[in-house]
Design a protein around this motif. Structure first.
Motif, mmCIF file in Angstrom:
data_model
loop_
_atom_site.group_PDB
_atom_site.id
_atom_site.type_symbol
_atom_site.label_atom_id
_atom_site.label_comp_id
_atom_site.label_asym_id
_atom_site.label_seq_id
_atom_site.Cartn_x
_atom_site.Cartn_y
_atom_site.Cartn_z
ATOM 1 N N UNK A 20 0.817 -1.217 0.000
ATOM 2 C CA UNK A 20 0.000 0.000 0.000
ATOM 3 C C UNK A 20 0.848 1.263 0.000
ATOM 4 N N UNK A 21 2.023 1.192 0.601
ATOM 5 C CA UNK A 21 2.853 2.388 0.718
ATOM 6 C C UNK A 21 3.841 2.551 -0.437
ATOM 7 N N UNK A 22 3.674 1.764 -1.508
ATOM 8 C CA UNK A 22 4.610 1.890 -2.633
ATOM 9 C C UNK A 22 4.484 3.261 -3.285
ATOM 10 N N UNK A 23 5.606 3.874 -3.544
ATOM 11 C CA UNK A 23 5.619 5.119 -4.300
ATOM 12 C C UNK A 23 6.842 5.150 -5.209
ATOM 13 N N UNK A 24 6.697 5.786 -6.356
ATOM 14 C CA UNK A 24 7.825 5.940 -7.244
ATOM 15 C C UNK A 24 8.840 6.858 -6.569
ATOM 16 N N UNK A 25 10.125 6.490 -6.552
ATOM 17 C CA UNK A 25 11.116 7.273 -5.810
ATOM 18 C C UNK A 25 11.444 8.621 -6.428
ATOM 19 N N UNK A 26 11.125 8.799 -7.718
ATOM 20 C CA UNK A 26 11.443 10.064 -8.382
ATOM 21 C C UNK A 26 10.621 10.161 -9.669
ATOM 22 N N UNK A 27 10.637 11.330 -10.292
ATOM 23 C CA UNK A 27 9.940 11.528 -11.552
ATOM 24 C C UNK A 27 10.535 10.620 -12.626
ATOM 25 N N UNK A 28 9.667 9.941 -13.374
ATOM 26 C CA UNK A 28 10.119 9.049 -14.434
ATOM 27 C C UNK A 28 9.312 9.309 -15.698
ATOM 28 N N UNK A 29 9.826 8.804 -16.820
ATOM 29 C CA UNK A 29 9.069 8.885 -18.073
ATOM 30 C C UNK A 29 9.352 7.655 -18.907
ATOM 31 N N UNK A 30 8.357 7.268 -19.727
ATOM 32 C CA UNK A 30 8.575 6.205 -20.695
ATOM 33 C C UNK A 30 9.554 6.705 -21.749
ATOM 34 N N UNK A 31 10.471 5.857 -22.153
ATOM 35 C CA UNK A 31 11.472 6.275 -23.126
ATOM 36 C C UNK A 31 10.895 6.296 -24.535
ATOM 37 N N UNK A 32 10.653 5.137 -25.107
ATOM 38 C CA UNK A 32 10.159 5.074 -26.483
ATOM 39 C C UNK A 32 8.944 4.167 -26.595
ATOM 40 N N UNK A 33 8.164 4.096 -25.528
ATOM 41 C CA UNK A 33 6.985 3.232 -25.547
ATOM 42 C C UNK A 33 5.791 3.902 -24.867
ATOM 43 N N UNK A 34 4.607 3.398 -25.200
ATOM 44 C CA UNK A 34 3.360 3.825 -24.575
ATOM 45 C C UNK A 34 3.041 2.855 -23.435
ATOM 46 N N UNK A 35 2.299 3.335 -22.445
ATOM 47 C CA UNK A 35 1.875 2.438 -21.371
ATOM 48 C C UNK A 35 0.448 2.782 -20.949
ATOM 49 N N UNK A 36 -0.216 1.812 -20.333
ATOM 50 C CA UNK A 36 -1.516 2.050 -19.718
ATOM 51 C C UNK A 36 -1.653 1.108 -18.534
ATOM 52 N N UNK A 58 -10.849 0.728 -10.952
ATOM 53 C CA UNK A 58 -11.647 0.845 -12.165
ATOM 54 C C UNK A 58 -11.155 1.920 -13.109
ATOM 55 N N UNK A 59 -10.204 2.746 -12.647
ATOM 56 C CA UNK A 59 -9.660 3.817 -13.488
ATOM 57 C C UNK A 59 -8.585 3.251 -14.420
ATOM 58 N N UNK A 60 -8.440 3.889 -15.566
ATOM 59 C CA UNK A 60 -7.411 3.510 -16.526
ATOM 60 C C UNK A 60 -6.515 4.709 -16.773
ATOM 61 N N UNK A 61 -5.256 4.585 -16.393
ATOM 62 C CA UNK A 61 -4.284 5.636 -16.639
ATOM 63 C C UNK A 61 -3.505 5.326 -17.900
ATOM 64 N N UNK A 62 -3.248 6.338 -18.730
ATOM 65 C CA UNK A 62 -2.486 6.137 -19.964
ATOM 66 C C UNK A 62 -1.317 7.118 -19.990
ATOM 67 N N UNK A 63 -0.198 6.653 -20.530
ATOM 68 C CA UNK A 63 1.010 7.466 -20.511
ATOM 69 C C UNK A 63 1.752 7.348 -21.845
ATOM 70 N N UNK A 64 1.886 8.453 -22.603
ATOM 71 C CA UNK A 64 2.654 8.412 -23.854
ATOM 72 C C UNK A 64 4.156 8.483 -23.563
ATOM 73 N N UNK A 65 4.980 8.311 -24.568
ATOM 74 C CA UNK A 65 6.426 8.454 -24.348
ATOM 75 C C UNK A 65 6.793 9.877 -23.922
ATOM 76 N N UNK A 66 7.861 9.971 -23.143
ATOM 77 C CA UNK A 66 8.508 11.246 -22.810
ATOM 78 C C UNK A 66 7.625 12.202 -22.007
ATOM 79 N N UNK A 67 6.787 11.661 -21.141
ATOM 80 C CA UNK A 67 5.990 12.497 -20.231
ATOM 81 C C UNK A 67 6.365 12.141 -18.795
#
Length: 283
Positions: A20-36, A58-67
């Motif tokens: 439950x307490x997981x958090x990303x340690x710093x700002x990250x971005x996808x390099x050359x791929x899309x994710x959801x 129930x939410x769907x998060x989407x992330x393009x490259x380089x964001x």
């Protein structure tokens, strides 16, 4: 940087169960791929240079490259999700028909919710994709493409935008994003604006000025809003008392939580709980 797609592949999918307490340690971005990512359990707050938003199951998060983005827990529920990553080669049959710009339409908004019917359909689709991905089928790639394209269509035709997202007028600077990340991670603690300003290397007066300019709110207004958003999650997802929630979200007394809640949400915490918690649901 997030883990890349395995070498020699155009697609990967993973069913994740994290603390439950997981958090990303710093700002990250996808390099050359899309994710959801489809959120099955838990509540997550995400910060990007242009907005901050909280997602629920129930939410769907989407992330393009380089964001750039960074996520934090928004409740004490375990974090369960299904994460998909793919590159443009994998979706070429779709973009050949509809044009490459269709990806901009699909990924135009990072946080999407759906009516129950489509939420359940997406959940089944993602579970089926995990099963196919781990199979030895000769038609694995084709099947996964068809399933992913179904997800694309549901997003475009049935998504509901996250109305609670805080959208910034200007792109946030690195220092202000760091300060927001700190507030989201330490909202239960007692510290001053001067402490945060020193942490990002600004004088308190300059920090106060640039914070208000970029976020449209004063430091104290924004920090109060962060604490209230976490209180909202606890009101919906737990049976804790208002006093307990006040203490857990950094308010000294229940009256201070109620005051901040009415200022940010427009109703009291008790009214909010009665409005948004199903009376037939046992907490």
């Amino acid at each position: 940087m997030p883990d890349p797609i395995p070498e020699g592949s155009n697609f990967c999918i993973k069913h994740r169960l994290m603390p439950a307490d997981y958090k990303m340690p710093y700002m990250q971005m996808n390099n050359n791929f899309y994710s959801m990512g489809f959120l099955i359990r838990g509540d997550r707050t995400t910060i990007t240079p242009s907005m901050t938003y909280t997602q629920h199951p129930g939410a769907l998060g989407v992330r393009p490259p380089f964001q750039y983005h960074q996520t934090f827990p928004a409740s004490d529920e375990p974090y369960e999700s299904i994460l998909v990553k793919f590159n443009l080669d994998f979706v070429k049959p779709f973009t050949d028909i509809h044009g490459l710009q269709i990806m901009d339409v699909i990924y135009a908004y990072p946080s999407n919710t759906f009516e129950k019917e489509y939420e359940e359909k997406l959940y089944r689709l993602f579970l089926d994709m995990v099963e196919v991905y781990n199979s030895d089928s000769d038609f694995k790639e084709f099947t996964l493409q068809c399933m992913l394209f179904q997800v694309f269509i549901i997003i475009m035709e049935h998504r509901i935008l996250n109305k609670n997202a805080v959208i910034y007028k200007t792109s946030l600077s690195k220092e202000i994003m760091e300060s927001i990340c700190f507030l989201e991670s330490h909202y239960q603690e007692d510290f001053t604006m001067d402490d945060v300003a020193n942490m990002v290397g600004f004088s308190p007066s300059y920090f106060s000025k640039i914070f208000k300019k970029q976020l449209g709110k004063t430091y104290s207004e924004y920090f109060s809003m962060v604490r209230v958003s976490h209180a909202e999650s606890l009101l919906i997802n737990t049976g804790k008392s208002i006093t307990e929630i006040a203490m857990e979200t950094g308010f000294s007394y229940s009256s201070k939580l109620t005051e901040a809640f009415k200022r940010n949400v427009g109703i009291t915490p008790l009214e909010y709980r009665k409005t948004y918690v199903d009376p037939y649901t046992k907490i």
